[in-house]
Scaffold this motif. Structure first.
Motif, mmCIF file in Angstrom:
data_model
loop_
_atom_site.group_PDB
_atom_site.id
_atom_site.type_symbol
_atom_site.label_atom_id
_atom_site.label_comp_id
_atom_site.label_asym_id
_atom_site.label_seq_id
_atom_site.Cartn_x
_atom_site.Cartn_y
_atom_site.Cartn_z
ATOM 1 N N LEU A 106 -20.340 -1.353 -17.442
ATOM 2 C CA LEU A 106 -19.239 -2.290 -17.678
ATOM 3 C C LEU A 106 -19.760 -3.672 -18.051
ATOM 4 O O LEU A 106 -19.312 -4.269 -19.044
ATOM 5 C CB LEU A 106 -18.363 -2.387 -16.423
ATOM 6 N N PHE A 107 -20.720 -4.199 -17.278
ATOM 7 C CA PHE A 107 -21.257 -5.538 -17.553
ATOM 8 C C PHE A 107 -21.974 -5.572 -18.900
ATOM 9 O O PHE A 107 -21.865 -6.547 -19.649
ATOM 10 C CB PHE A 107 -22.221 -5.970 -16.439
ATOM 11 N N GLN A 108 -22.717 -4.484 -19.200
ATOM 12 C CA GLN A 108 -23.382 -4.411 -20.505
ATOM 13 C C GLN A 108 -22.350 -4.387 -21.628
ATOM 14 O O GLN A 108 -22.536 -5.031 -22.676
ATOM 15 C CB GLN A 108 -24.260 -3.158 -20.586
ATOM 16 N N GLY A 109 -21.260 -3.651 -21.402
ATOM 17 C CA GLY A 109 -20.198 -3.570 -22.404
ATOM 18 C C GLY A 109 -19.542 -4.915 -22.649
ATOM 19 O O GLY A 109 -19.227 -5.269 -23.793
ATOM 20 N N ILE A 110 -19.340 -5.688 -21.564
ATOM 21 C CA ILE A 110 -18.759 -7.029 -21.707
ATOM 22 C C ILE A 110 -19.684 -7.908 -22.548
ATOM 23 O O ILE A 110 -19.248 -8.598 -23.477
ATOM 24 C CB ILE A 110 -18.522 -7.667 -20.323
ATOM 25 N N GLY A 111 -20.974 -7.867 -22.221
ATOM 26 C CA GLY A 111 -21.939 -8.661 -22.972
ATOM 27 C C GLY A 111 -22.017 -8.255 -24.429
ATOM 28 O O GLY A 111 -22.095 -9.098 -25.330
ATOM 29 N N MET A 112 -21.955 -6.938 -24.681
ATOM 30 C CA MET A 112 -22.013 -6.436 -26.053
ATOM 31 C C MET A 112 -20.759 -6.818 -26.836
ATOM 32 O O MET A 112 -20.830 -7.206 -28.008
ATOM 33 C CB MET A 112 -22.177 -4.912 -26.030
ATOM 34 N N ALA A 113 -19.602 -6.738 -26.163
ATOM 35 C CA ALA A 113 -18.347 -7.083 -26.829
ATOM 36 C C ALA A 113 -18.291 -8.558 -27.191
ATOM 37 O O ALA A 113 -17.779 -8.941 -28.250
ATOM 38 C CB ALA A 113 -17.167 -6.713 -25.923
ATOM 39 N N VAL A 114 -18.833 -9.393 -26.307
ATOM 40 C CA VAL A 114 -18.798 -10.842 -26.533
ATOM 41 C C VAL A 114 -19.768 -11.260 -27.629
ATOM 42 O O VAL A 114 -19.449 -12.128 -28.463
ATOM 43 C CB VAL A 114 -19.117 -11.596 -25.213
ATOM 44 N N THR A 115 -20.953 -10.653 -27.650
ATOM 45 C CA THR A 115 -22.000 -11.103 -28.589
ATOM 46 C C THR A 115 -22.131 -10.231 -29.825
ATOM 47 O O THR A 115 -22.755 -10.663 -30.807
ATOM 48 C CB THR A 115 -23.370 -11.117 -27.879
ATOM 49 N N GLY A 116 -21.597 -9.004 -29.772
ATOM 50 C CA GLY A 116 -21.794 -8.082 -30.880
ATOM 51 C C GLY A 116 -23.227 -7.602 -30.990
ATOM 52 O O GLY A 116 -23.659 -7.121 -32.036
ATOM 53 N N GLY A 117 -23.977 -7.729 -29.901
ATOM 54 C CA GLY A 117 -25.370 -7.289 -29.887
ATOM 55 C C GLY A 117 -26.359 -8.345 -30.327
ATOM 56 O O GLY A 117 -27.574 -8.130 -30.250
ATOM 57 N N ALA A 118 -25.856 -9.494 -30.777
ATOM 58 C CA ALA A 118 -26.750 -10.570 -31.231
ATOM 59 C C ALA A 118 -27.169 -11.447 -30.060
ATOM 60 O O ALA A 118 -26.508 -11.476 -29.020
ATOM 61 C CB ALA A 118 -26.052 -11.411 -32.290
ATOM 62 N N SER A 119 -28.268 -12.147 -30.229
ATOM 63 C CA SER A 119 -28.703 -13.085 -29.196
ATOM 64 C C SER A 119 -27.934 -14.392 -29.322
ATOM 65 O O SER A 119 -27.495 -14.764 -30.412
ATOM 66 C CB SER A 119 -30.203 -13.351 -29.302
ATOM 67 N N VAL A 120 -27.781 -15.092 -28.194
ATOM 68 C CA VAL A 120 -27.063 -16.359 -28.162
ATOM 69 C C VAL A 120 -28.085 -17.463 -27.904
ATOM 70 O O VAL A 120 -28.763 -17.460 -26.876
ATOM 71 C CB VAL A 120 -25.992 -16.370 -27.050
ATOM 72 N N GLY A 121 -28.190 -18.398 -28.833
ATOM 73 C CA GLY A 121 -29.174 -19.467 -28.704
ATOM 74 C C GLY A 121 -28.587 -20.835 -28.986
ATOM 75 O O GLY A 121 -27.432 -21.089 -28.665
ATOM 76 N N ASP A 122 -29.395 -21.702 -29.595
ATOM 77 C CA ASP A 122 -28.992 -23.078 -29.917
ATOM 78 C C ASP A 122 -28.560 -23.850 -28.670
ATOM 79 O O ASP A 122 -27.544 -24.563 -28.682
ATOM 80 C CB ASP A 122 -27.865 -23.097 -30.956
#
Length: 338
Positions: free
Chosen positions: A141-157
């Motif tokens: 579930l937590f992995q799915g939330i992270g994947m849904a939010v980011t689309g699998g991309a890394s979050v930086g900047d």
């Protein structure tokens, strides 16, 4: 003198064996690798990596000590890091900047980690689901939330000031390492000297006896997984500060290593037994070995093979120690009757 040493070792046989094993492995690696293992740069590098893994290991330790397991700690840490990264890069900053944005991000991270941990605890306590199955589900579930939010991309900047958390030093050692040591000491003191700690050990060792002793088992379960969630979330903050980005799947190999650390550190997977100092020593041992494997340029597959062999050997050793302890107790009781 030897009699005193023998008595001290028999007082906590698992911890004594762990300390001896640590010294033996350390000396062996020192001979094989040479002085580079003890160079200041290598020690600092190892201590920069210890905290993120250490907080995850403490979280796994708590879940093991109540006879359970938390497979969601890595997914928890990564998802917390992702949401925190969105605050730090301005997408969820609500107009804050600089120190105010960092404080908001830390509050956001702690709240998220507590929510994830409490969700695990409520799910396990209210449904009586085995922790293995429940946390396997929440991990997905937590992995799915992270994947849904980011689309699998890394979050930086992220704002540059945040990375100073991981880079700062105190007495030539990383500040995050001192934070980890402080957290380990606090957890150890709470488990050893407080009523919560006594109830925690009783609940982990025998839930039925705990219930008849007036302990609210459901609250204890929720409190335990609340703490595991918090510790995993702190690991996520440290990971984010160290690598300056967040992504689903970071540090998946840590899950097996945290299990090995708990077993090596003398934590009984059936619950009710274990000490924080054993886990801390095991964490340092694992980090030294991991650094040595990197210096020796071992492949990831070879590392996994060694970790697996180590886990099986330690489980076998713990079984032998357990049988030996039972034999000694039986022998002493027979002498007392005679």
């Amino acid at each position: 003198m030897m009699k005193k040493i023998r008595e001290y070792m028999n007082r906590d046989l698992n911890l004594s064996i762990l300390v001896t094993l640590t010294f033996a492995i350390f000396i062996t690696l020192r001979i094989i690798i040479g002085p580079s293992l003890l160079s200041l740069n290598n020690i600092q590098s190892m201590l920069f990596q210890v905290p993120e893994f250490g907080f995850l290991a403490l979280a796994m330790m708590l879940s093991n000590m109540v006879g359970g397991i938390d497979l969601s700690i890595i997914a928890n840490a990564n998802t917390v890091a992702i949401f925190t990264a969105y605050v730090l890069n301005g997408q969820l900053s609500f107009g804050t900047d600089g120190a105010a944005r960092i404080i908001l991000a830390l509050i956001f991270a702690i709240v998220c980690s507590l929510l994830f941990g409490s969700f695990n605890g409520i799910l396990i306590s209210k449904t009586s689901a085995p922790p293995l199955i429940a946390t396997l589900g929440t991990m997905t579930l937590f992995q799915g939330i992270g994947m849904a939010v980011t689309g699998g991309a890394s979050v930086g900047d992220l704002i540059p000031e945040f990375s100073m958390i991981a880079k700062a030093k105190l007495l030539e050692l990383p500040v995050i390492f001192w934070i980890f040591l402080g957290a380990a000491v606090i957890v150890g003191l709470v488990l050893t000297y407080t009523s919560f700690g006594r109830n925690f050990y009783l609940y982990g060792g025998n839930p039925v006896a705990a219930r008849f002793s007036g302990i609210h088992n459901e609250k204890m379960c929720i409190s335990t997984f609340l703490l595991t969630g918090l510790l995993a979330g702190i690991a996520g903050i440290i990971i984010l500060s160290r690598v300056n980005s967040a992504k689903v799947g970071y540090g998946d190999s840590y899950l097996l290593q945290t299990m090995i650390v708990c077993v090596v550190g003398g934590i009984d997977p059936n619950g009710g037994k274990g000490k924080v100092q054993g886990v801390v020593i095991a964490i340092l041992l694992m980090q030294v070995m991991s650094s040595a494997f990197t210096i020796m340029s071992l492949s990831p597959y070879t590392k996994k093979l060694i970790w697996g062999i180590m886990l099986v050997c330690v489980l076998g050793l713990n079984h032998i120690i357990g049988n030996y302890s039972e034999y000694k107790k039986l022998k002493m009781s027979m002498k007392a009757k005679a």
